[in-house]
Design an enzyme around this catalytic site. Sequence first.
Site, PDB file in Angstrom:
ATOM      1  N   ASP A 111       0.837  -1.266   0.056  1.00 55.33           N
ATOM      2  CA  ASP A 111      -0.167  -0.074   0.166  1.00 55.33           C
ATOM      3  C   ASP A 111       0.971   1.190  -0.222  1.00 55.33           C
ATOM      4  O   ASP A 111       0.336   2.375  -0.023  1.00 55.33           O
ATOM      5  CB  ASP A 111      -0.926  -0.108   1.170  1.00 55.33           C
ATOM      6  CG  ASP A 111      -0.129  -0.382   2.598  1.00 55.33           C
ATOM      7  OD1 ASP A 111       0.642   0.217   2.867  1.00 55.33           O
ATOM      8  OD2 ASP A 111      -0.582  -1.439   3.134  1.00 55.33           O
ATOM      9  N   HIS A 128       7.175  -7.078  -1.698  1.00 49.77           N
ATOM     10  CA  HIS A 128       5.956  -7.465  -2.435  1.00 49.77           C
ATOM     11  C   HIS A 128       5.622  -6.339  -3.659  1.00 49.77           C
ATOM     12  O   HIS A 128       4.683  -6.439  -4.143  1.00 49.77           O
ATOM     13  CB  HIS A 128       4.824  -8.075  -1.765  1.00 49.77           C
ATOM     14  CG  HIS A 128       5.020  -9.210  -0.951  1.00 49.77           C
ATOM     15  ND1 HIS A 128       4.355  -9.588   0.172  1.00 49.77           N
ATOM     16  CD2 HIS A 128       6.100 -10.108  -1.024  1.00 49.77           C
ATOM     17  CE1 HIS A 128       4.747 -10.797   0.367  1.00 49.77           C
ATOM     18  NE2 HIS A 128       5.673 -11.249  -0.067  1.00 49.77           N
ATOM     19  N   CYS A 173       9.915   3.954 -22.892  1.00 52.95           N
ATOM     20  CA  CYS A 173       9.927   3.329 -24.477  1.00 52.95           C
ATOM     21  C   CYS A 173       8.423   3.148 -25.030  1.00 52.95           C
ATOM     22  O   CYS A 173       8.650   2.608 -25.935  1.00 52.95           O
ATOM     23  CB  CYS A 173      10.605   2.022 -24.194  1.00 52.95           C
ATOM     24  SG  CYS A 173       9.635   0.784 -23.388  1.00 52.95           S
TER      25      CYS A 173
HETATM   26 ZN   LIG Z   1      10.224   0.711 -21.227  1.00 49.97          ZN
END
Ligand SMILES: [Zn+2]
Length: 277
Positions: A111, A128, A173
């Site tokens: 969170d 996590h 990208c």
């Molecule tokens: Zn990328």
Amino acid sequence: MISIYLKEKLKTLFQCKGKITVLTGAGVSAESGIPTFRGPEGYWTIGSTNYQPQDISTNRMLQSNPKEVWKWFLFRRGVCRAAQPNEGHKALVEMEKLLGDRFTLITQNIDGLHLRAGNSMKRTFQIHGNLDYMRCTKPCSTKLHYISDEFPFIQRHQEPTKKDWDMIVCPDCGAPARPHALLWDEYYDEEWYRWESSMNTANHTELLIIVGTEGATNLPNQIANLVSLNKKTIIDINIVKNRFSDMAQNTGRGFFIQQPSAKALPEILKIWKEVRE
Ligand SMILES: [Zn+2]
């Protein structure tokens, strides 16, 4: 209240000059009102089928139905962002300030509340992941990208607009982005989840404070086992007895503090400050 007996024991313990590690889990977040998402609040419907987190929150689903995975994570992100850090989170920020390099926070919570409270990214291993971030699905870089606050906090089963979806791409990208979270069918690694750093920290820690977790996942168990094997001290803070509280007590060097973390951690911090004065 922490008993006078325990307080004296803690004072002795806090005089150590070694490394101190805090391992947190869902109990800490629950005290900020965040559900565990494993119970009835966790189900997710696609078509006429109900899915549980262990079905929807998988790499398999990410490959076959990425938008459903994203909708689930964005819904959870909304719930988490509406929650605020509690007194336990704030005490851990103070502990980091007091201890500096001697302090490491390892958290299973995705969170982002520890970072929002003020713990540093450098000393917080989010094993996590963190719902506030996404990352590229291609091997373009190891950067995490903050999910823009312009992205709406969607309700359960609300459909984001095309404009919203256009923001869920790698800014570097343009490839599809994925949530920065360890999925159920994925493995811990160092690059994204600090596996080796966590084990290395555990191996050099004098004191491990486990808070609000009952050891349902693999890495926290390995961390606790290693600290125990090294004959170092474990303190467990939890509202219920669990395998870590047994572990802390069985070694003869640790304690179980059966209290909510938002109560226990500020008290521990106070004792710590007294030792330093
Ligand atoms: Zn990328």
